[in-house]
Design a protein around this motif. Structure first.
Motif, PDB file in Angstrom:
ATOM      1  N   LYS A   1       0.654  -1.710  -0.103  1.00 38.72           N
ATOM      2  CA  LYS A   1       0.136  -0.232   0.057  1.00 38.72           C
ATOM      3  C   LYS A   1       0.882   1.248   0.401  1.00 38.72           C
ATOM      4  O   LYS A   1       1.024   2.152  -0.496  1.00 38.72           O
ATOM      5  CB  LYS A   1      -1.283  -0.518   0.889  1.00 38.72           C
ATOM      6  CG  LYS A   1      -1.870   1.129   1.191  1.00 38.72           C
ATOM      7  CD  LYS A   1      -2.949   1.561   2.387  1.00 38.72           C
ATOM      8  CE  LYS A   1      -3.289   2.156   2.782  1.00 38.72           C
ATOM      9  NZ  LYS A   1      -4.638   2.176   4.087  1.00 38.72           N
ATOM     10  N   ALA A   2       1.619   1.216   0.783  1.00 40.19           N
ATOM     11  CA  ALA A   2       2.829   2.341   1.037  1.00 40.19           C
ATOM     12  C   ALA A   2       3.395   2.612  -0.335  1.00 40.19           C
ATOM     13  O   ALA A   2       3.493   4.069  -1.166  1.00 40.19           O
ATOM     14  CB  ALA A   2       3.858   2.217   1.818  1.00 40.19           C
ATOM     15  N   ILE A   3       3.815   2.128  -1.442  1.00 37.74           N
ATOM     16  CA  ILE A   3       4.917   1.910  -2.118  1.00 37.74           C
ATOM     17  C   ILE A   3       3.570   1.666  -3.889  1.00 37.74           C
ATOM     18  O   ILE A   3       4.663   2.857  -4.466  1.00 37.74           O
ATOM     19  CB  ILE A   3       5.633   0.550  -2.602  1.00 37.74           C
ATOM     20  CG1 ILE A   3       6.877   0.488  -1.717  1.00 37.74           C
ATOM     21  CG2 ILE A   3       6.404   1.071  -3.867  1.00 37.74           C
ATOM     22  CD1 ILE A   3       7.511   1.365  -0.958  1.00 37.74           C
ATOM     23  N   ASP A   4       2.567   1.357  -3.894  1.00 37.58           N
ATOM     24  CA  ASP A   4       1.474   1.861  -5.087  1.00 37.58           C
ATOM     25  C   ASP A   4       1.017   3.178  -4.558  1.00 37.58           C
ATOM     26  O   ASP A   4       0.507   3.216  -5.762  1.00 37.58           O
ATOM     27  CB  ASP A   4       0.802   0.910  -3.976  1.00 37.58           C
ATOM     28  CG  ASP A   4      -0.451   0.091  -5.777  1.00 37.58           C
ATOM     29  OD1 ASP A   4       0.207   0.388  -6.448  1.00 37.58           O
ATOM     30  OD2 ASP A   4      -1.890   0.665  -5.680  1.00 37.58           O
ATOM     31  N   ALA A   5       1.432   4.199  -3.195  1.00 38.29           N
ATOM     32  CA  ALA A   5       1.058   5.453  -3.100  1.00 38.29           C
ATOM     33  C   ALA A   5       1.512   6.034  -4.161  1.00 38.29           C
ATOM     34  O   ALA A   5       2.017   7.879  -4.182  1.00 38.29           O
ATOM     35  CB  ALA A   5       0.038   5.674  -2.089  1.00 38.29           C
ATOM     36  N   ALA A   6       2.659   6.391  -4.248  1.00 39.74           N
ATOM     37  CA  ALA A   6       4.175   6.368  -4.696  1.00 39.74           C
ATOM     38  C   ALA A   6       4.424   7.136  -6.332  1.00 39.74           C
ATOM     39  O   ALA A   6       3.705   6.197  -7.248  1.00 39.74           O
ATOM     40  CB  ALA A   6       5.445   5.803  -4.120  1.00 39.74           C
TER      41      ALA A   6
END
Length: 189
Positions: free
Chosen positions: A71-76
């Protein structure tokens, strides 16, 4: 809407210097004004050595730590890896964290803010680039390297950047934005 820039702290070991540089870069990126910077500390995700039973290309994550990392990486939209050099190579925590995912990295540019001894972490930065490209990240040539980084910290552990570092960071962020904008249609598709 500003592109989200995840500033990834790549060391997880006690006494690490990465958070000091990442926090400086977050402030600098916010003042730069072209990104919405987000500090992303690999240590906060408690990723063990890759423990997912399925290949990352399937996105069939079983563990909560992987789901949170995804989730953290996908948002970038773009990344800066704050990367130390360990034994002439990239920190194992960065390599492991990259290996956890696949589609979340695709069509996003990355820069490397490295630190180390005499080489300034450049060997680690060069070692990371083939791994980044293998998961679909576009590593850009512009970056920042801090040689003999301990000498750049005051007695309280604070970092004060030189004109050379701020100039390099500005050039890095400017180019990272160009790549992020150019790759946006691929991320959307």
């Amino acid at each position: 809407m500003k592109h989200q820039l995840n500033i990834i702290i790549g060391s997880t070991r006690p006494g690490r210097a990465g958070p000091v540089f990442a926090e400086w870069l977050e402030t600098f990126a916010r003042e730069h004004g072209k990104f919405e910077p987000v500090l992303t500390d690999i240590a906060a995700f408690h990723l063990p050595v890759l423990d997912e039973p399925h290949h990352p290309r399937l996105g069939n994550y079983q563990n909560d730590h992987t789901k949170a990392w995804s989730k953290a990486i996908d948002a970038a939209d773009a990344f800066v890896f704050v990367a130390p050099e360990y034994n002439y190579f990239a920190a194992p925590a960065i390599v492991n964290a990259i290996d956890y995912l696949l589609r979340e990295w695709k069509y996003k540019p990355a820069a490397i803010f490295s630190y180390g001894g005499v080489s300034g972490g450049l060997r680690a930065a060069q070692a990371l680039k083939p791994l980044l490209t293998s998961v679909g990240i576009m590593p850009i040539p512009e970056g920042v390297a801090l040689p003999m980084y301990q000498k750049l910290l005051d007695k309280n552990g604070a970092f004060s950047a030189s004109e050379q570092v701020t100039g390099g960071a500005k050039a890095m962020l400017d180019e990272l934005l160009r790549w992020s904008e150019a790759l946006k249609p691929l991320r959307a598709g």
